[in-house]
Design a protein around this motif. Structure first.
Motif, PDB file in Angstrom:
ATOM      1  N   THR A 297       0.836  -1.213   0.000  1.00 39.79           N
ATOM      2  CA  THR A 297       0.000   0.000   0.000  1.00 39.79           C
ATOM      3  C   THR A 297       0.861   1.250   0.000  1.00 39.79           C
ATOM      4  N   LEU A 298       1.897   1.222   0.828  1.00 37.84           N
ATOM      5  CA  LEU A 298       2.758   2.397   0.915  1.00 37.84           C
ATOM      6  C   LEU A 298       3.518   2.623  -0.382  1.00 37.84           C
ATOM      7  N   SER A 299       3.911   1.554  -1.049  1.00 37.38           N
ATOM      8  CA  SER A 299       4.648   1.691  -2.302  1.00 37.38           C
ATOM      9  C   SER A 299       3.859   2.488  -3.335  1.00 37.38           C
ATOM     10  N   VAL A 300       2.536   2.278  -3.362  1.00 38.50           N
ATOM     11  CA  VAL A 300       1.681   3.017  -4.298  1.00 38.50           C
ATOM     12  C   VAL A 300       1.758   4.515  -4.003  1.00 38.50           C
ATOM     13  N   HIS A 301       1.689   4.881  -2.722  1.00 39.70           N
ATOM     14  CA  HIS A 301       1.752   6.300  -2.343  1.00 39.70           C
ATOM     15  C   HIS A 301       3.140   6.885  -2.620  1.00 39.70           C
ATOM     16  N   LEU A 302       4.187   6.122  -2.349  1.00 41.73           N
ATOM     17  CA  LEU A 302       5.546   6.594  -2.618  1.00 41.73           C
ATOM     18  C   LEU A 302       5.742   6.855  -4.105  1.00 41.73           C
ATOM     19  N   GLN A 303       5.269   5.951  -4.925  1.00 42.11           N
ATOM     20  CA  GLN A 303       5.416   6.115  -6.365  1.00 42.11           C
ATOM     21  C   GLN A 303       4.674   7.350  -6.860  1.00 42.11           C
ATOM     22  N   ALA A 304       3.473   7.578  -6.328  1.00 42.16           N
ATOM     23  CA  ALA A 304       2.693   8.749  -6.740  1.00 42.16           C
ATOM     24  C   ALA A 304       3.398  10.044  -6.369  1.00 42.16           C
ATOM     25  N   LEU A 305       3.952  10.094  -5.166  1.00 41.24           N
ATOM     26  CA  LEU A 305       4.656  11.291  -4.718  1.00 41.24           C
ATOM     27  C   LEU A 305       5.945  11.495  -5.513  1.00 41.24           C
ATOM     28  N   ARG A 306       6.596  10.406  -5.859  1.00 37.99           N
ATOM     29  CA  ARG A 306       7.821  10.530  -6.662  1.00 37.99           C
ATOM     30  C   ARG A 306       7.488  11.005  -8.071  1.00 37.99           C
ATOM     31  N   ALA A 308       5.180  12.886  -8.898  1.00 34.84           N
ATOM     32  CA  ALA A 308       4.821  14.311  -8.816  1.00 34.84           C
ATOM     33  C   ALA A 308       6.023  15.199  -8.536  1.00 34.84           C
ATOM     34  N   GLY A 309       7.196  14.596  -8.374  1.00 35.37           N
ATOM     35  CA  GLY A 309       8.405  15.380  -8.118  1.00 35.37           C
ATOM     36  C   GLY A 309       8.581  15.787  -6.671  1.00 35.37           C
ATOM     37  N   LEU A 310       7.784  15.183  -5.755  1.00 36.64           N
ATOM     38  CA  LEU A 310       7.865  15.558  -4.340  1.00 36.64           C
ATOM     39  C   LEU A 310       8.835  14.674  -3.566  1.00 36.64           C
ATOM     40  N   LEU A 311       9.138  13.513  -4.123  1.00 36.19           N
ATOM     41  CA  LEU A 311      10.099  12.593  -3.507  1.00 36.19           C
ATOM     42  C   LEU A 311      11.139  12.190  -4.536  1.00 36.19           C
ATOM     43  N   THR A 312      12.286  11.802  -4.047  1.00 34.32           N
ATOM     44  CA  THR A 312      13.315  11.194  -4.878  1.00 34.32           C
ATOM     45  C   THR A 312      13.731   9.884  -4.235  1.00 34.32           C
ATOM     46  N   SER A 313      14.336   9.007  -4.987  1.00 33.15           N
ATOM     47  CA  SER A 313      14.748   7.708  -4.445  1.00 33.15           C
ATOM     48  C   SER A 313      16.168   7.409  -4.888  1.00 33.15           C
ATOM     49  N   ARG A 314      16.876   6.649  -4.061  1.00 36.63           N
ATOM     50  CA  ARG A 314      18.204   6.171  -4.431  1.00 36.63           C
ATOM     51  C   ARG A 314      18.416   4.800  -3.812  1.00 36.63           C
ATOM     52  N   ARG A 315      19.124   3.971  -4.520  1.00 39.26           N
ATOM     53  CA  ARG A 315      19.408   2.625  -4.023  1.00 39.26           C
ATOM     54  C   ARG A 315      20.688   2.655  -3.203  1.00 39.26           C
ATOM     55  N   THR A 316      20.641   2.019  -2.026  1.00 42.44           N
ATOM     56  CA  THR A 316      21.818   1.844  -1.189  1.00 42.44           C
ATOM     57  C   THR A 316      21.817   0.402  -0.703  1.00 42.44           C
ATOM     58  N   GLY A 317      22.769  -0.379  -1.217  1.00 44.41           N
ATOM     59  CA  GLY A 317      22.758  -1.807  -0.914  1.00 44.41           C
ATOM     60  C   GLY A 317      21.517  -2.457  -1.508  1.00 44.41           C
ATOM     61  N   GLN A 319      18.495  -1.815  -0.350  1.00 36.89           N
ATOM     62  CA  GLN A 319      17.350  -0.957  -0.031  1.00 36.89           C
ATOM     63  C   GLN A 319      17.238   0.185  -1.026  1.00 36.89           C
ATOM     64  N   VAL A 320      16.008   0.654  -1.209  1.00 36.30           N
ATOM     65  CA  VAL A 320      15.749   1.896  -1.921  1.00 36.30           C
ATOM     66  C   VAL A 320      15.244   2.899  -0.886  1.00 36.30           C
ATOM     67  N   LEU A 321      15.953   4.011  -0.744  1.00 36.48           N
ATOM     68  CA  LEU A 321      15.591   5.031   0.241  1.00 36.48           C
ATOM     69  C   LEU A 321      14.878   6.188  -0.445  1.00 36.48           C
ATOM     70  N   TYR A 322      13.779   6.631   0.153  1.00 33.02           N
ATOM     71  CA  TYR A 322      12.990   7.750  -0.363  1.00 33.02           C
ATOM     72  C   TYR A 322      13.191   8.967   0.527  1.00 33.02           C
ATOM     73  N   SER A 323      13.304  10.126  -0.089  1.00 31.25           N
ATOM     74  CA  SER A 323      13.423  11.372   0.673  1.00 31.25           C
ATOM     75  C   SER A 323      12.743  12.492  -0.100  1.00 31.25           C
ATOM     76  N   ARG A 324      12.409  13.564   0.626  1.00 35.44           N
ATOM     77  CA  ARG A 324      11.729  14.695  -0.016  1.00 35.44           C
ATOM     78  C   ARG A 324      12.678  15.457  -0.940  1.00 35.44           C
ATOM     79  N   THR A 325      12.142  15.962  -2.017  1.00 33.40           N
ATOM     80  CA  THR A 325      12.877  16.875  -2.888  1.00 33.40           C
ATOM     81  C   THR A 325      12.737  18.299  -2.349  1.00 33.40           C
ATOM     82  N   ASP A 326      13.453  19.216  -2.960  1.00 31.57           N
ATOM     83  CA  ASP A 326      13.295  20.629  -2.581  1.00 31.57           C
ATOM     84  C   ASP A 326      11.853  21.080  -2.782  1.00 31.57           C
ATOM     85  N   LEU A 327      11.223  20.600  -3.865  1.00 27.63           N
ATOM     86  CA  LEU A 327       9.824  20.951  -4.103  1.00 27.63           C
ATOM     87  C   LEU A 327       8.945  20.409  -2.979  1.00 27.63           C
ATOM     88  N   GLY A 328       9.206  19.183  -2.554  1.00 25.24           N
ATOM     89  CA  GLY A 328       8.443  18.617  -1.450  1.00 25.24           C
ATOM     90  C   GLY A 328       8.632  19.399  -0.165  1.00 25.24           C
TER      91      GLY A 328
END
Length: 341
Positions: A297-306, A308-317, A319-328
């Motif tokens: 369920t959360l993945s759907v919301h994360l994808q929608a926010l990403r 929209a340019g409000l979140l960005t993601s990066r892979r580390t090991g 895991q994929v970590l999500y964080s807010r963008t400047d716009l967010g």
């Protein structure tokens, strides 16, 4: 000052790891540190005070006998993680298998250290310590049980947030390693840590030298290590250095409530709350735990926010970590401001 001497082989074996056991042990020091601990960890200390009634007093007394407000912590309590992300259960099993002879030596060494501020219950804690020195084989069971009970009450409820901060720091250090090598990665670990001439120097209250001797080094970000650096050099494991992660000051910040806000009206309650939650980079599972939602369920919301340019993601090991963008950040900040007439 402690000096850790590297060979060329050691430099190829420097790695990072997050350790829920190290956090658990170090948090006992934050509780014992009085006003010094409250300066940074006050909100957590207050929450723990509300939960402390779930713990047996004798368990806390036992742990306080082992972990003092400052000075030496027995090495068997700071076992280096075998992997970058180890579970608390793995660490606890490792602790339970500690060599009783080594444990006895370390407890005997601890007993020789003078306690500067004795406080209430000091004599009882000293008696517990002496009993462990005499029978470490019998004492390891109660110690393991006490740490497990304490972790469940004190650390587990906040572990997703702590873990997110630790992994954010590790990602930053690995970026520094990619950009400028070991020198740059080591350059700002902690004000008391310097690296030059293949030697890591840590300012402490005593002097010591240790050769990494081909074992490499494990760097362990630890929120509750602040303001100190915890150093473990005992053989045969790799030496480890636990330091405060970047962004520690925001760990216990309260997030602005988005319920009923204009932002929730546009994004929806869940997505607005999720955007507010991600003031620290988090994986899907970490954010799902914090939000009390299933990971799909959360993945759907994360994808929608990403999208929209409000979140960005990066892979580390793995895991994929999500964080807010400047716009967010701007959107979230603007939603909290009162509108004009």
């Amino acid at each position: 000052m402690i000096q850790l001497h590297f060979t060329a082989a050691d430099l190829t074996r420097v790695r990072f790891a997050a350790s829920p056991l190290t956090e658990t042990v170090a948090s006992l020091r934050a509780l014992a540190a009085g006003s010094r601990g409250r300066h940074l960890h006050g909100p957590w200390i207050d929450r723990f005070a509300d939960r402390a009634g779930r713990l047996r007093e004798r368990d806390l007394d036992l742990l306080r006998a082992l972990v003092r407000p400052q000075g030496y912590i027995p090495d068997f309590l700071l076992l280096p993680p075998g992997r970058r992300s180890s579970t608390f259960a793995d660490a606890l099993a490792q602790l339970a298998d500690a060599d009783p002879t080594v444990v006895a030596q370390e407890l005997t060494h601890l007993a020789t250290h003078r306690v500067a501020q004795q406080g209430a219950g000091h004599e009882a804690r000293q008696a517990l310590l002496q009993a462990l020195v005499r029978r470490p084989d019998a004492g390891l069971g109660p110690v393991t049980e006490a740490i497990e009970a304490y972790h469940r009450v004190a650390i587990a409820p906040d572990w997703p947030r702590i873990d997110a901060l630790l992994n954010d720091d590790i990602a930053y250090r690995l970026d520094a390693l990619a950009d400028g090598g070991v020198d740059r990665m080591m350059s700002n670990l902690h004000p008391s840590v310097t690296f030059a001439d293949q030697t890591l120097r840590i300012t402490k209250y005593y002097d010591g030298h240790a050769d990494c001797d081909g074992r490499g080094l494990i760097l362990v970000p630890c929120a509750f290590a602040w303001p100190d650096v915890l150093v473990r050099t005992a053989q045969p494991e790799s030496p480890s250095v636990s330091y405060s992660p970047r962004g520690l000051g925001r760990l216990w910040e309260k997030r602005a409530e988005q319920a009923g806000s204009a932002l929730a009206g546009v994004l929806g309650q869940t997505r607005a709350a999720l955007l507010a939650q991600l003031d620290l980079p988090m994986s899907t599972s970490q954010a799902a735990t914090q939000m009390a939602l299933s990971a799909p369920t959360l993945s759907v919301h994360l994808q929608a926010l990403r999208d929209a340019g409000l979140l960005t993601s990066r892979r580390t090991g793995r895991q994929v970590l999500y964080s807010r963008t400047d716009l967010g950040d701007r959107l979230l900040s603007g939603a909290g401001r009162p509108t004009g007439p």
